[in-house]
Design a protein around this motif. Structure first.
Motif, PDB file in Angstrom:
ATOM      1  N   LYS A  42       0.823  -1.219   0.000  1.00 20.42           N
ATOM      2  CA  LYS A  42       0.000   0.000   0.000  1.00 20.42           C
ATOM      3  C   LYS A  42       0.855   1.266   0.000  1.00 20.42           C
ATOM      4  CE  LYS A  42      -4.181  -1.815   2.076  1.00 20.42           C
ATOM      5  NZ  LYS A  42      -5.135  -1.666   3.169  1.00 20.42           N
ATOM      6  N   THR A  43       2.086   1.178   0.483  1.00 19.75           N
ATOM      7  CA  THR A  43       2.942   2.364   0.502  1.00 19.75           C
ATOM      8  C   THR A  43       3.317   2.822  -0.901  1.00 19.75           C
ATOM      9  OG1 THR A  43       4.997   1.110   0.686  1.00 19.75           O
ATOM     10  CG2 THR A  43       3.927   1.770   2.755  1.00 19.75           C
ATOM     11  N   PHE A  44       3.148   1.952  -1.891  1.00 22.20           N
ATOM     12  CA  PHE A  44       3.466   2.322  -3.272  1.00 22.20           C
ATOM     13  C   PHE A  44       2.289   3.010  -3.959  1.00 22.20           C
ATOM     14  CE2 PHE A  44       6.221  -1.327  -2.355  1.00 22.20           C
ATOM     15  CZ  PHE A  44       7.451  -0.721  -2.582  1.00 22.20           C
ATOM     16  N   GLY A  45       1.134   3.023  -3.345  1.00 23.89           N
ATOM     17  CA  GLY A  45      -0.051   3.626  -3.949  1.00 23.89           C
ATOM     18  C   GLY A  45      -0.814   2.606  -4.770  1.00 23.89           C
ATOM     19  N   GLU A  46      -2.118   2.667  -4.711  1.00 25.69           N
ATOM     20  CA  GLU A  46      -2.951   1.658  -5.363  1.00 25.69           C
ATOM     21  C   GLU A  46      -2.819   1.644  -6.877  1.00 25.69           C
ATOM     22  OE1 GLU A  46      -6.954   1.275  -4.088  1.00 25.69           O
ATOM     23  OE2 GLU A  46      -6.422   1.570  -1.982  1.00 25.69           O
ATOM     24  N   GLU A  47      -2.552   2.755  -7.492  1.00 23.61           N
ATOM     25  CA  GLU A  47      -2.476   2.806  -8.952  1.00 23.61           C
ATOM     26  C   GLU A  47      -1.047   2.645  -9.465  1.00 23.61           C
ATOM     27  OE1 GLU A  47      -5.218   2.677 -10.714  1.00 23.61           O
ATOM     28  OE2 GLU A  47      -6.262   2.676  -8.796  1.00 23.61           O
ATOM     29  N   THR A  48      -0.095   2.500  -8.576  1.00 18.96           N
ATOM     30  CA  THR A  48       1.298   2.370  -8.976  1.00 18.96           C
ATOM     31  C   THR A  48       1.584   0.944  -9.419  1.00 18.96           C
ATOM     32  OG1 THR A  48       1.929   4.042  -7.364  1.00 18.96           O
ATOM     33  CG2 THR A  48       3.684   2.615  -8.169  1.00 18.96           C
TER      34      THR A  48
END
Length: 186
Positions: A42-48
């Motif tokens: 989740k730290t990478f962002g959901e759209e990443t």
């Protein structure tokens, strides 16, 4: 662990006959690992779109933090280049061996992840317990049913009549929704 501490642990184990259900502990450990793992993603962002390097680092950190929380000792790239070997807290027994692979198809065949897990279990040396194997990989959601069937067929072929347990978790993603972290299945 120093010798006096090991002697104390051995005496307590002998006196109180410490027993535990290894399968339950392994499943609990994997659950804790997956919580760390999912939180890390989740730290990478959901759209990443997560790179292979970030995925691998997240997996390593999740294993390290889970072992630290549970009081286990972990070695990475150990015993024939096993991704992770976890040792039980009260001894030198291998408790769980783990492999993870970014490319789901790369777990099959000689020298690949399933084979390495089997070899670690089969060569447990002085272990007084049979370790449990854990496999983590990354796969398109729509391929999961046939993939998991293939994993278990190959595992059964490798282990034959031996009572070696395998826990498999697949991080699923969906190309159609541009999602790289849609679900986890164990």
């Amino acid at each position: 662990m120093g010798r006096p501490m090991q002697k104390t642990i051995d005496q307590l184990r002998d006196k109180y006959s410490i027993e535990y259900n290894q399968t339950d502990l392994a499943e609990e450990f994997v659950t804790v690992f997956l919580l760390h793992y999912w939180q890390g993603l989740k730290t990478f962002g959901e759209e990443t779109i997560i790179s292979r390097t970030n995925w691998t680092i997240n997996t390593h950190l999740s294993f390290f933090n889970s072992c630290k929380l549970a009081g286990y000792t972990v070695s990475f790239e150990a015993e024939g280049r096993q991704d992770a070997i976890i040792y039980e807290p009260m001894g030198n027994n291998v408790f769980l061996c783990a492999e993870w692979e970014w490319v789901a198809e790369d777990v099959f065949g000689p020298g690949k992840e399933l084979d390495k897990l089997f070899n670690t279990l089969n060569n447990k040396g002085s272990n007084t317990i049979t370790p449990i194997a854990f496999l983590l990989t990354y796969l398109e959601e729509e391929r999961y049913p046939e993939y998991i069937e293939r994993v278990y067929k190959e595992w059964i072929q490798l282990v034959g009549e031996l009572d070696y347990q395998l826990i498999v978790t697949v991080a699923l993603f969906n190309y159609h929704e541009q999602s790289k972290q849609s679900n986890l299945r164990t």
